[in-house]
Design an enzyme around this catalytic site. Structure first.
Site, PDB file in Angstrom:
ATOM      1  CB  SER A 123      -0.862   0.085   1.393  1.00 43.10           C
ATOM      2  OG  SER A 123      -1.615   1.531   1.312  1.00 43.10           O
TER       3      SER A 123
ATOM      4  CE  LYS B 279     -10.915  -0.940  -1.381  1.00 41.01           C
ATOM      5  NZ  LYS B 279     -10.728  -0.184  -2.753  1.00 41.01           N
TER       6      LYS B 279
ATOM      7  CG  ASP C 118     -12.281   3.351  -4.121  1.00 40.53           C
ATOM      8  OD1 ASP C 118     -11.200   3.787  -3.724  1.00 40.53           O
ATOM      9  OD2 ASP C 118     -12.362   1.991  -3.737  1.00 40.53           O
TER      10      ASP C 118
ATOM     11  CB  ALA D 223     -18.169  -6.393 -13.691  1.00 43.52           C
TER      12      ALA D 223
HETATM   13  P1  ATR Z   1     -10.777  -4.913  -8.246  1.00 45.89           P
HETATM   14  O1  ATR Z   1     -11.889  -4.924  -6.680  1.00 45.89           O
HETATM   15  O2  ATR Z   1      -9.542  -4.346  -8.261  1.00 45.89           O
HETATM   16  O3  ATR Z   1     -11.876  -4.141  -9.457  1.00 45.89           O
HETATM   17  P2  ATR Z   1     -11.630  -7.880  -8.649  1.00 45.89           P
HETATM   18  O4  ATR Z   1     -12.761  -7.587  -7.954  1.00 45.89           O
HETATM   19  O5  ATR Z   1     -10.665  -8.885  -8.492  1.00 45.89           O
HETATM   20  O6  ATR Z   1     -10.581  -6.336  -8.319  1.00 45.89           O
HETATM   21  O7  ATR Z   1     -11.953  -7.681 -10.459  1.00 45.89           O
HETATM   22  C1  ATR Z   1     -10.982  -7.723 -11.334  1.00 45.89           C
HETATM   23  C2  ATR Z   1     -11.749  -7.569 -12.868  1.00 45.89           C
HETATM   24  O8  ATR Z   1     -10.505  -7.703 -13.765  1.00 45.89           O
HETATM   25  C3  ATR Z   1     -12.856  -8.544 -13.060  1.00 45.89           C
HETATM   26  O9  ATR Z   1     -13.593  -7.610 -13.836  1.00 45.89           O
HETATM   27  C4  ATR Z   1     -11.950  -9.277 -13.690  1.00 45.89           C
HETATM   28  O10 ATR Z   1     -12.894 -10.373 -14.852  1.00 45.89           O
HETATM   29  P3  ATR Z   1     -13.597 -11.586 -14.286  1.00 45.89           P
HETATM   30  O11 ATR Z   1     -14.764 -11.058 -13.523  1.00 45.89           O
HETATM   31  O12 ATR Z   1     -14.248 -12.255 -15.694  1.00 45.89           O
HETATM   32  O13 ATR Z   1     -12.793 -12.378 -13.558  1.00 45.89           O
HETATM   33  C5  ATR Z   1     -11.089  -8.605 -14.790  1.00 45.89           C
HETATM   34  N1  ATR Z   1      -9.971  -9.264 -15.305  1.00 45.89           N
HETATM   35  C6  ATR Z   1      -8.927  -9.654 -14.562  1.00 45.89           C
HETATM   36  N2  ATR Z   1      -8.042 -10.166 -15.594  1.00 45.89           N
HETATM   37  C7  ATR Z   1      -8.542 -10.051 -16.787  1.00 45.89           C
HETATM   38  C8  ATR Z   1      -7.791 -10.211 -18.069  1.00 45.89           C
HETATM   39  N3  ATR Z   1      -6.877 -10.735 -18.136  1.00 45.89           N
HETATM   40  N4  ATR Z   1      -8.867  -9.886 -19.219  1.00 45.89           N
HETATM   41  C9  ATR Z   1      -9.801  -9.635 -18.938  1.00 45.89           C
HETATM   42  N5  ATR Z   1     -10.407  -9.270 -17.640  1.00 45.89           N
HETATM   43  C10 ATR Z   1      -9.652  -9.439 -16.801  1.00 45.89           C
END
Ligand code: ATR
Length: 279
Positions: A15, A66, A102, A129
């Site tokens: 962090s 969170k 955020d 998402a």
């Molecule tokens: P954060 O809280 O930072 O948003 P998260 O909740 O882990 O992190 O979400 C990660 C996002 O990145 C998700 O939308 C994930 O897609 P999936 O829901 O289908 O898993 C997306 N993501 C991670 N790696 C990816 C990749 N290589 N290509 C496309 N989407 C990716």
């Protein structure tokens, strides 16, 4: 009085919040401190219950706490209530309060780094998402966007996000078929972790975006993600992720230490140097 604040995460070593807040404390010549607390999920409730006894006035919450921290708050701000997640905590009469900054941070960075971007009335295409997307879509709706398309690898997760926010301006689509949505977008936001150092590159072409579009990638390591490089090569305006990280910290600092700080070039340079040093 020396107010103490802390970031709570598991792990928390990565962090940069302590660097940001300590920079502001120093440059504003305020007394107070900001530390780091590595708190395991099963210890979160006990830790938060004892904040005031430990002399802590509040702090930030990061992954994976969170949502769990939101449930433990006595009072939530409206944004945190809508999102079911907090990133900022404080105590009021000994009671734990929380909100989510955020989305505010995202908009403030966009406003600062791309002045005049199409705010109200436009269309945004948001890739991803997860938790970050939730806060960003919520903020874009509050800013009056006419349409927000959420494109995710897992369509079901995009649909869940749309259902959670319950706003007819939000549409969920599959990331694999989302390039055609780029044609009408005034703003494209990458909230996925793809493009981050050590992760896969995002498989998404910007070719269909109109020339007026702004491309915002909330990834900040590296500073110049493949997506931002492609956007720059196309002559599109770009916004990197560092501004969101810095601006989301502003409301918390003001609450704990009593002065509203600014996101200055000196602060950016200090964090950029730290990122470069740890690469
Ligand atoms: P954060 O809280 O930072 O948003 P998260 O909740 O882990 O992190 O979400 C990660 C996002 O990145 C998700 O939308 C994930 O897609 P999936 O829901 O289908 O898993 C997306 N993501 C991670 N790696 C990816 C990749 N290589 N290509 C496309 N989407 C990716």
């Amino acid at each position: 009085m020396n107010p103490r604040a802390t970031v709570i995460g598991w792990p928390v070593a990565h962090s940069r919040s302590p660097l940001i807040h300590s920079f502001w404390l120093r440059s504003l010549r305020l007394s107070g401190s900001y530390g780091k607390a590595a708190v395991a999920p099963e210890e979160l409730a006990t830790y938060l219950g004892q904040l005031s006894h430990a002399g802590i006035v509040g702090g930030n919450v990061t992954v994976p706490h969170k949502e769990a921290a939101a449930v433990l708050c006595h009072h939530l701000g409206e944004t945190a209530r809508r999102l079911g997640a907090v990133n900022t905590l404080w105590l009021e009469d000994g009671r734990l309060c929380g909100d989510n900054t955020d989305g505010l941070g995202f908009l403030a960075a966009l406003d600062q780094d791309s002045p005049g971007w199409e705010g109200g009335g436009g269309c945004a295409l948001v890739l991803g998402a997860g938790g970050a997307a939730r806060a960003i879509v919520d903020a874009l709706l509050a800013r009056g966007m006419a349409r927000v398309v959420v494109a995710n690898r897992s369509l079901e997760r995009a649909e869940k996000l749309a259902a959670l926010l319950g706003d007819r301006r939000v549409q969920a689509v599959d990331l694999r078929t989302a390039e055609s949505e780029a044609r009408g977008a005034d703003l494209l936001v990458n909230t996925t972790s793809a493009g981050m150092a050590g992760q896969d590159r995002l498989d998404f072409s910007l070719a269909a975006l109109p020339d007026r579009a702004v491309v915002d990638d909330i990834v900040y390591v590296p500073r110049d993600t493949p997506l931002l490089r492609e956007a720059t090569a196309r002559g599109l305006r770009t916004v990197g992720g560092l501004g969101m990280l810095l601006h989301q910290a502003v409301p918390g600092f003001e609450r704990w230490f009593g002065v509203r700080p600014e996101v200055t070039p000196a602060l950016r340079a200090m964090i950029e140097a730290d990122i470069a040093g740890s690469a």
